[in-house]
Write a protein that holds these residues in place. Sequence first.
Motif, PDB file in Angstrom:
ATOM      1  N   CYS A   1       0.774  -0.990  -0.112  1.00  0.00           N
ATOM      2  CA  CYS A   1       0.133   0.070   0.011  1.00  0.00           C
ATOM      3  C   CYS A   1       0.814   1.289   0.047  1.00  0.00           C
ATOM      4  CB  CYS A   1      -0.868   0.007   1.167  1.00  0.00           C
ATOM      5  SG  CYS A   1      -2.234   1.446   1.381  1.00  0.00           S
ATOM      6  N   PHE A   2       1.200   1.859  -1.208  1.00  0.00           N
ATOM      7  CA  PHE A   2       1.963   3.053  -1.224  1.00  0.00           C
ATOM      8  C   PHE A   2       1.331   3.981  -2.160  1.00  0.00           C
ATOM      9  CE2 PHE A   2       4.933   5.378  -3.755  1.00  0.00           C
ATOM     10  CZ  PHE A   2       5.812   5.691  -2.946  1.00  0.00           C
ATOM     11  N   PRO A   3       1.365   5.315  -2.033  1.00  0.00           N
ATOM     12  CA  PRO A   3       2.404   5.946  -0.780  1.00  0.00           C
ATOM     13  C   PRO A   3       1.868   6.042   0.351  1.00  0.00           C
ATOM     14  CG  PRO A   3       1.286   7.671  -2.129  1.00  0.00           C
ATOM     15  CD  PRO A   3       0.957   6.325  -2.545  1.00  0.00           C
ATOM     16  N   TYR A   4       0.330   5.568   0.766  1.00  0.00           N
ATOM     17  CA  TYR A   4      -0.266   5.879   2.083  1.00  0.00           C
ATOM     18  C   TYR A   4      -0.318   4.447   2.919  1.00  0.00           C
ATOM     19  CZ  TYR A   4      -1.406  10.213  -0.249  1.00  0.00           C
ATOM     20  OH  TYR A   4      -1.218  11.315  -1.090  1.00  0.00           O
ATOM     21  N   GLN A   5       0.722   4.101   3.536  1.00  0.00           N
ATOM     22  CA  GLN A   5       0.498   2.848   4.308  1.00  0.00           C
ATOM     23  C   GLN A   5      -0.630   2.622   5.252  1.00  0.00           C
ATOM     24  OE1 GLN A   5       4.353   1.417   5.634  1.00  0.00           O
ATOM     25  NE2 GLN A   5       5.416   2.048   3.800  1.00  0.00           N
ATOM     26  N   GLU A   6      -0.934   4.052   5.754  1.00  0.00           N
ATOM     27  CA  GLU A   6      -1.877   3.935   6.924  1.00  0.00           C
ATOM     28  C   GLU A   6      -2.971   3.598   6.472  1.00  0.00           C
ATOM     29  OE1 GLU A   6      -1.313   8.240   5.225  1.00  0.00           O
ATOM     30  OE2 GLU A   6      -0.211   6.391   5.598  1.00  0.00           O
ATOM     31  N   LEU A   7      -3.447   3.835   5.092  1.00  0.00           N
ATOM     32  CA  LEU A   7      -4.842   3.587   4.469  1.00  0.00           C
ATOM     33  C   LEU A   7      -5.031   1.913   4.251  1.00  0.00           C
ATOM     34  CD1 LEU A   7      -5.025   6.481   1.781  1.00  0.00           C
ATOM     35  CD2 LEU A   7      -6.026   6.120   4.025  1.00  0.00           C
TER      36      LEU A   7
ATOM     37  N   PHE B   1      -3.054  -9.482  -3.824  1.00  0.00           N
ATOM     38  CA  PHE B   1      -2.715  -8.175  -4.500  1.00  0.00           C
ATOM     39  C   PHE B   1      -4.122  -7.400  -4.404  1.00  0.00           C
ATOM     40  CE2 PHE B   1      -0.552 -11.719  -6.729  1.00  0.00           C
ATOM     41  CZ  PHE B   1       0.633 -11.319  -7.257  1.00  0.00           C
ATOM     42  N   ASN B   2      -3.784  -6.426  -3.546  1.00  0.00           N
ATOM     43  CA  ASN B   2      -5.041  -5.798  -2.761  1.00  0.00           C
ATOM     44  C   ASN B   2      -5.082  -4.156  -3.030  1.00  0.00           C
ATOM     45  OD1 ASN B   2      -7.523  -6.375  -1.470  1.00  0.00           O
ATOM     46  ND2 ASN B   2      -6.836  -5.227   0.104  1.00  0.00           N
ATOM     47  N   TYR B   3      -3.984  -3.535  -3.425  1.00  0.00           N
ATOM     48  CA  TYR B   3      -3.854  -2.105  -3.248  1.00  0.00           C
ATOM     49  C   TYR B   3      -3.404  -1.318  -4.683  1.00  0.00           C
ATOM     50  CZ  TYR B   3      -3.091  -3.749   1.529  1.00  0.00           C
ATOM     51  OH  TYR B   3      -3.372  -4.602   2.533  1.00  0.00           O
ATOM     52  N   ILE B   4      -3.982  -0.345  -4.979  1.00  0.00           N
ATOM     53  CA  ILE B   4      -3.856   0.309  -6.238  1.00  0.00           C
ATOM     54  C   ILE B   4      -2.425   0.393  -6.522  1.00  0.00           C
ATOM     55  CG2 ILE B   4      -3.997   2.488  -7.359  1.00  0.00           C
ATOM     56  CD1 ILE B   4      -6.704   2.717  -6.247  1.00  0.00           C
ATOM     57  N   ASN B   5      -2.193   0.188  -7.739  1.00  0.00           N
ATOM     58  CA  ASN B   5      -0.728   0.277  -8.377  1.00  0.00           C
ATOM     59  C   ASN B   5      -1.306   0.856  -9.803  1.00  0.00           C
ATOM     60  OD1 ASN B   5       1.060  -0.318 -10.845  1.00  0.00           O
ATOM     61  ND2 ASN B   5       2.073  -1.460  -9.009  1.00  0.00           N
ATOM     62  N   SER B   6      -0.673   2.335  -9.798  1.00  0.00           N
ATOM     63  CA  SER B   6      -1.137   3.350 -10.896  1.00  0.00           C
ATOM     64  C   SER B   6      -0.342   3.003 -12.294  1.00  0.00           C
ATOM     65  CB  SER B   6      -1.105   4.660 -10.647  1.00  0.00           C
ATOM     66  OG  SER B   6       0.314   5.055 -10.353  1.00  0.00           O
TER      67      SER B   6
ATOM     68  N   VAL C   1      -4.999  17.460  -4.372  1.00  0.00           N
ATOM     69  CA  VAL C   1      -3.615  17.846  -4.221  1.00  0.00           C
ATOM     70  C   VAL C   1      -2.789  16.602  -4.066  1.00  0.00           C
ATOM     71  CG1 VAL C   1      -2.223  19.301  -2.957  1.00  0.00           C
ATOM     72  CG2 VAL C   1      -4.491  20.155  -3.420  1.00  0.00           C
ATOM     73  N   GLY C   2      -1.565  16.831  -4.602  1.00  0.00           N
ATOM     74  CA  GLY C   2      -0.346  15.784  -4.644  1.00  0.00           C
ATOM     75  C   GLY C   2       0.392  15.664  -5.637  1.00  0.00           C
ATOM     76  N   ASP C   3       1.561  15.340  -5.588  1.00  0.00           N
ATOM     77  CA  ASP C   3       2.569  15.259  -6.569  1.00  0.00           C
ATOM     78  C   ASP C   3       2.857  13.715  -7.025  1.00  0.00           C
ATOM     79  OD1 ASP C   3       3.272  17.944  -6.805  1.00  0.00           O
ATOM     80  OD2 ASP C   3       4.747  17.631  -5.282  1.00  0.00           O
ATOM     81  N   ASP C   4       2.042  12.586  -6.374  1.00  0.00           N
ATOM     82  CA  ASP C   4       2.428  11.229  -6.722  1.00  0.00           C
ATOM     83  C   ASP C   4       1.003  10.729  -7.368  1.00  0.00           C
ATOM     84  OD1 ASP C   4       4.149   8.643  -5.902  1.00  0.00           O
ATOM     85  OD2 ASP C   4       1.948   8.268  -6.143  1.00  0.00           O
ATOM     86  N   ASP C   5       1.119  10.347  -8.667  1.00  0.00           N
ATOM     87  CA  ASP C   5      -0.172  10.002  -9.335  1.00  0.00           C
ATOM     88  C   ASP C   5      -0.824   8.724  -8.733  1.00  0.00           C
ATOM     89  OD1 ASP C   5       2.324   8.524 -10.500  1.00  0.00           O
ATOM     90  OD2 ASP C   5       0.688   7.204 -11.531  1.00  0.00           O
ATOM     91  N   GLN C   6       0.033   7.689  -7.920  1.00  0.00           N
ATOM     92  CA  GLN C   6      -0.511   6.625  -7.329  1.00  0.00           C
ATOM     93  C   GLN C   6      -1.277   7.270  -6.106  1.00  0.00           C
ATOM     94  OE1 GLN C   6       1.177   2.948  -7.662  1.00  0.00           O
ATOM     95  NE2 GLN C   6       1.444   2.642  -5.572  1.00  0.00           N
ATOM     96  N   GLY C   7      -0.790   8.157  -5.327  1.00  0.00           N
ATOM     97  CA  GLY C   7      -1.571   8.692  -4.005  1.00  0.00           C
ATOM     98  C   GLY C   7      -2.625   9.403  -4.498  1.00  0.00           C
ATOM     99  N   VAL C   8      -2.785  10.099  -5.624  1.00  0.00           N
ATOM    100  CA  VAL C   8      -3.814  10.971  -6.160  1.00  0.00           C
ATOM    101  C   VAL C   8      -5.176   9.798  -6.576  1.00  0.00           C
ATOM    102  CG1 VAL C   8      -4.750  12.136  -8.221  1.00  0.00           C
ATOM    103  CG2 VAL C   8      -2.753  12.776  -6.972  1.00  0.00           C
ATOM    104  N   LEU C   9      -4.700   8.599  -7.420  1.00  0.00           N
ATOM    105  CA  LEU C   9      -5.539   7.633  -7.727  1.00  0.00           C
ATOM    106  C   LEU C   9      -6.230   7.066  -6.234  1.00  0.00           C
ATOM    107  CD1 LEU C   9      -4.384   6.344 -11.052  1.00  0.00           C
ATOM    108  CD2 LEU C   9      -6.475   7.409 -10.819  1.00  0.00           C
ATOM    109  N   THR C  10      -5.367   6.707  -5.511  1.00  0.00           N
ATOM    110  CA  THR C  10      -5.800   6.047  -4.217  1.00  0.00           C
ATOM    111  C   THR C  10      -6.705   6.889  -3.498  1.00  0.00           C
ATOM    112  OG1 THR C  10      -3.609   4.966  -3.869  1.00  0.00           O
ATOM    113  CG2 THR C  10      -4.832   5.256  -1.852  1.00  0.00           C
TER     114      THR C  10
END
Length: 202
Positions: free
Chosen positions: A102-108, A119-124, A145-154
């Motif tokens: 779970c990247f970049p927000y492991q807490e989620l 296989f359970n966490y978004i990979n953009s 807001v955010g600079d990481d596409d995977q974070g935004v999609l998450t």
Amino acid sequence: MPKALELHICTIATHKDLGLDLLLESCQNQGISLDILGIGLPFRSMRDKLIHLQEYLKSIPDEDIVLFVDAFDVVFLNTSDAILNTFFSMNAPFVIAVERYCFPYQELAVHYPQGPTSFNYINSGTFIGYVHFLKEILTECMAFVGDDDQGVLTRHYFKYPQKYFFDSRCELFLPLAGIAENELTIDQKNHTVYCKETATTP
């Protein structure tokens, strides 16, 4: 007769790289035409991928399908027709890869519903969908807001979970992060990779 829908395959790279060379070689092996976006443009952040893709979609009919792949760590192991047939079999307007981390927000991680596999966490890095649906998702993503596409999609996923179909069984995509070699069967002669957990050849 109505125009048949087309599959458009694209990636985003501001520069050439060995990984991109391998991607292009795999495209040649599978007879795949790849559109490369962003060559020669400055790299500002990973979010640029979403911006370049949004611009790319403007020139493509809404009823067509677009497959996006990362430029430096993806190879194709099948033809565009096979990819399209698998996508159709999923009966979803948008399918995205999922991975073990779970990247970049492991807490989620605890907030994701548990899927049928590890296989359970978004990979953009890879996703496919109808153009009109991708346009809708990307327009909504611009509000985050955010600079990481995977974070935004998450973050978008947690607001609109009904819009996402996870490729949890790796029918199309196989993110390799966290996978040991003994979990795969690699057939170099036939250019296939068999994932033992999901019993699929993505």
